[in-house]
Design a protein around this motif. Structure first.
Motif, mmCIF file in Angstrom:
data_model
loop_
_atom_site.group_PDB
_atom_site.id
_atom_site.type_symbol
_atom_site.label_atom_id
_atom_site.label_comp_id
_atom_site.label_asym_id
_atom_site.label_seq_id
_atom_site.Cartn_x
_atom_site.Cartn_y
_atom_site.Cartn_z
ATOM 1 N N TYR A 44 40.871 40.175 42.706
ATOM 2 C CA TYR A 44 39.935 39.580 41.724
ATOM 3 C C TYR A 44 39.401 40.664 40.770
ATOM 4 C CZ TYR A 44 35.850 36.920 40.023
ATOM 5 O OH TYR A 44 34.906 36.291 39.234
ATOM 6 N N CYS A 45 39.148 41.850 41.316
ATOM 7 C CA CYS A 45 38.572 42.935 40.490
ATOM 8 C C CYS A 45 39.652 43.881 39.962
ATOM 9 C CB CYS A 45 37.552 43.721 41.320
ATOM 10 S SG CYS A 45 36.193 42.704 41.887
ATOM 11 N N ASP A 46 40.922 43.441 40.085
ATOM 12 C CA ASP A 46 42.046 44.186 39.500
ATOM 13 C C ASP A 46 42.255 45.555 40.128
ATOM 14 O OD1 ASP A 46 43.185 45.050 36.142
ATOM 15 O OD2 ASP A 46 44.200 44.107 37.873
ATOM 16 N N LYS A 86 46.683 28.575 48.918
ATOM 17 C CA LYS A 86 47.213 29.363 47.784
ATOM 18 C C LYS A 86 46.932 28.533 46.533
ATOM 19 C CE LYS A 86 51.578 31.604 46.389
ATOM 20 N NZ LYS A 86 53.013 31.691 46.750
ATOM 21 N N GLY A 87 45.748 28.780 45.964
ATOM 22 C CA GLY A 87 45.299 27.949 44.839
ATOM 23 C C GLY A 87 46.105 28.185 43.583
ATOM 24 N N ASP A 88 45.926 27.254 42.621
ATOM 25 C CA ASP A 88 46.637 27.401 41.340
ATOM 26 C C ASP A 88 45.896 28.357 40.415
ATOM 27 O OD1 ASP A 88 47.069 23.832 41.569
ATOM 28 O OD2 ASP A 88 48.323 25.489 42.324
ATOM 29 N N GLY A 89 44.567 28.354 40.577
ATOM 30 C CA GLY A 89 43.770 29.147 39.629
ATOM 31 C C GLY A 89 44.068 30.637 39.733
ATOM 32 N N PRO A 90 44.125 31.325 38.615
ATOM 33 C CA PRO A 90 44.409 32.774 38.653
ATOM 34 C C PRO A 90 43.311 33.520 39.408
ATOM 35 C CG PRO A 90 43.661 32.128 36.462
ATOM 36 C CD PRO A 90 43.825 30.855 37.254
ATOM 37 N N CYS A 91 43.713 34.555 40.151
ATOM 38 C CA CYS A 91 42.709 35.393 40.829
ATOM 39 C C CYS A 91 42.383 36.535 39.882
ATOM 40 C CB CYS A 91 43.247 35.917 42.151
ATOM 41 S SG CYS A 91 42.055 36.990 42.979
ATOM 42 N N VAL A 148 33.946 22.785 43.836
ATOM 43 C CA VAL A 148 34.660 23.739 44.697
ATOM 44 C C VAL A 148 36.078 23.981 44.181
ATOM 45 C CG1 VAL A 148 35.404 24.227 47.057
ATOM 46 C CG2 VAL A 148 33.302 22.922 46.662
ATOM 47 N N ARG A 149 36.471 25.244 44.182
ATOM 48 C CA ARG A 149 37.862 25.586 43.813
ATOM 49 C C ARG A 149 38.289 26.789 44.650
ATOM 50 N NH1 ARG A 149 34.617 28.358 40.357
ATOM 51 N NH2 ARG A 149 35.259 30.485 39.781
ATOM 52 N N PHE A 150 39.594 27.035 44.742
ATOM 53 C CA PHE A 150 40.040 28.300 45.323
ATOM 54 C C PHE A 150 41.190 28.830 44.493
ATOM 55 C CE2 PHE A 150 43.494 26.086 47.472
ATOM 56 C CZ PHE A 150 42.924 24.869 47.858
ATOM 57 N N ASP A 151 41.297 30.143 44.397
ATOM 58 C CA ASP A 151 42.253 30.773 43.472
ATOM 59 C C ASP A 151 43.541 31.173 44.205
ATOM 60 O OD1 ASP A 151 40.390 33.935 43.400
ATOM 61 O OD2 ASP A 151 41.873 33.168 44.818
ATOM 62 N N GLU A 152 44.426 31.847 43.508
ATOM 63 C CA GLU A 152 45.757 32.145 44.088
ATOM 64 C C GLU A 152 45.715 33.191 45.211
ATOM 65 O OE1 GLU A 152 48.050 33.426 40.663
ATOM 66 O OE2 GLU A 152 46.443 34.765 40.056
ATOM 67 N N GLY A 180 43.278 32.638 47.508
ATOM 68 C CA GLY A 180 42.550 31.885 48.522
ATOM 69 C C GLY A 180 41.065 32.187 48.553
ATOM 70 N N ASN A 181 40.562 32.944 47.547
ATOM 71 C CA ASN A 181 39.101 33.125 47.431
ATOM 72 C C ASN A 181 38.484 31.765 47.112
ATOM 73 O OD1 ASN A 181 39.204 36.043 47.667
ATOM 74 N ND2 ASN A 181 39.991 36.072 45.542
ATOM 75 N N ILE A 182 37.450 31.379 47.843
ATOM 76 C CA ILE A 182 36.840 30.052 47.688
ATOM 77 C C ILE A 182 35.550 30.185 46.875
ATOM 78 C CG2 ILE A 182 35.795 28.100 48.936
ATOM 79 C CD1 ILE A 182 37.568 28.914 51.360
ATOM 80 N N PHE A 183 35.402 29.369 45.827
ATOM 81 C CA PHE A 183 34.209 29.400 44.971
ATOM 82 C C PHE A 183 33.552 28.022 44.966
ATOM 83 C CE2 PHE A 183 34.982 33.486 42.904
ATOM 84 C CZ PHE A 183 36.351 33.657 43.073
ATOM 85 N N GLY A 184 32.214 28.005 44.968
ATOM 86 C CA GLY A 184 31.468 26.748 44.787
ATOM 87 C C GLY A 184 30.499 26.951 43.634
ATOM 88 N N ARG A 185 30.598 26.120 42.582
ATOM 89 C CA ARG A 185 29.822 26.361 41.362
ATOM 90 C C ARG A 185 28.733 25.320 41.199
ATOM 91 N NH1 ARG A 185 30.614 28.875 36.162
ATOM 92 N NH2 ARG A 185 29.633 27.752 34.460
#
Ligand code: HGY
Ligand code: MN
Ligand code: MN
Ligand code: MN
Length: 410
Positions: A143-145, A173-178, A56-60, A62-67
């Motif tokens: 995310y989609c620019d 507010k995640g560290d990973g780039p959105c 699980v991670r979330f990006d800057e 706050g979108n939450i992803f589970g891989r």
């Protein structure tokens, strides 16, 4: 190979538990973007995604992803999900069916011990609803620019709170780039939010595209004055002009296109007092159609109506276009994958175009995309009484599972 199947009981227990978060007395939910109830829903989802063995991670944004890893972990993943933020007094199925349905697909694959060639990623997008922070689909839009991060962080709610600050306050507010990864495709399971599946007595639709839409913010500035002694011919009443424009929406939708719809949804009157002539009215316009030319024509005509109404009443006015999304057909192969999945599941189905906006609108700009709809009873949504028969939710999840398995094997 063990049979892979949706566990209706487990799925239902999760859905009912999730529906308790921010529950309203009338059976709906009140979990607007970045609210405390939205935070509780986020934390619950992260816990469940982790328990299902996902990374699980979330990006800057706050979108939450589970891989879930694939046998070929360098392959572009299949992404599927929806959103968990809600309207202020919204329905408990909108968005959640797609996120918990995606999680249930992962659980079904885990139960069967089935691996997939491609990695799978479940996603919950931030701020899909756009009611607290306009515009909607903000998380998938960055995310989609479609939007840049600074624009999104600067969006303010009615109390002047900023999206970026609220995201930091709730700790998402995640560290990973959105920014978009390379994706194989995107699917979204969602309630139809309209009447057509129920009218046709069908449980599932393969969604072929989404209406384009335009959101406008309009402000009329007149003069407050005493409602008693002020003669009618000396008034500059911002609300009278607003009423004129609202009526004009109906004239335009009656003439500019078969599926064109128009709504004045939010109205703020100032000073909003029984014995004071309204000085300022700020209101919103929402035009949609699968024909972009109809939306453009409607915006052009309503802007003329706004100018005429202001002139008649002696008002200043301002029109701000908050967003304009074009209608884009979804990917033919993904649509066919949903159709094939419905046939594999053995359910009847149809094909529909969506009048509601979805994160899939934006994902469709960067990767092959389609959606799966399940019926909304009485076509109701964005209302606490929103309801979908549980059997239909399960059927939708089974179709999603088959579509994801198909694409993950490519
Ligand atoms: O406006 C919409 O259609 C979506 O619910 N945000
Ligand atoms: Mn939704
Ligand atoms: Mn919605
Ligand atoms: Mn939506």
């Amino acid at each position: 190979m063990a049979q892979v199947s949706i566990d209706s009981e487990r799925f239902s227990r999760r859905f009912e538990a999730f529906s308790e978060i921010g529950a309203t007395e009338n059976g709906g939910v009140n979990r607007p973007s970045l609210s405390d109830a939205n935070l509780e829903a986020r934390d619950t989802l992260v816990e469940w995604l982790s328990e299902a063995g996902l990374d699980v991670r979330f990006d800057e944004m706050g979108n939450i992803f589970g891989r879930r890893e694939g046998r070929d972990d360098d392959a572009d993943p299949v992404l599927f999900g929806s959103h968990i933020d809600s309207q202020y007094n919204g329905g408990k199925y909108d968005g959640v069916v797609g996120v918990l349905g995606a999680l249930e697909c992962i659980e079904a694959l885990n139960d069967a011990g089935e691996t997939t060639r491609r990695p799978l990623e479940v996603v919950a997008w931030s701020n899909e609803e756009g009611v607290r922070f306009q515009p909607d689909m903000l998380g998938s839009g960055v995310y989609c620019d479609v939007f840049d991060l600074d624009y999104a962080y600067a969006r303010e709610d009615k109390d002047g709170k900023r999206f970026g600050e609220e995201l930091e306050r709730i700790g998402y507010k995640g560290d990973g780039p959105c920014e978009a990864a390379d994706l194989h495709c995107y699917f979204e399971l969602h309630v139809e939010q309209g009447p057509f599946l129920e009218q046709q007595g069908l449980p599932v639709a393969a969604v072929e595209g989404v209406f384009g839409f335009s959101w406008l913010n309009v402000t009329f500035e007149g003069q407050a004055n005493h409602a008693g002694p002020t003669p009618m011919d000396m008034r500059h009443d911002a609300f009278v002009a607003t009423a004129d424009v609202t009526r004009a929406v109906r004239r335009i939708t009656a003439t500019e296109g078969t599926d064109l719809v128009g709504t004045v949804g939010s109205v703020d009157v100032w000073p909003n007092a029984i014995n004071v002539i309204p000085e300022r009215v700020e209101f919103t316009l929402d035009f949609r159609s699968y024909d972009d030319a109809a939306v453009d024509a409607a915006v052009e005509r309503i802007e003329r109506e706004i100018a005429h109404a202001a002139e008649r009443e002696g008002l200043d006015y301002e029109v701000e276009q908050i967003m304009r999304v074009d209608a884009d057909p979804f990917d033919r192969d993904c649509i066919d994958t949903v159709v094939d999945a419905a046939e594999t599941v053995g359910c009847e189905y149809t094909r529909l175009v969506s009048g509601a906006g979805h994160d899939a609108n934006y994902l469709n700009k960067i990767t092959p995309t389609s959606m799966i709809f399940v019926p909304s009873v009485d076509g109701i949504s964005h209302r606490e009484s929103e309801f979908t028969e549980w059997d239909d939710v399960v059927t939708g999840a089974e179709v999603l599972l088959e579509a994801v398995r198909t694409k993950a094997a490519e």
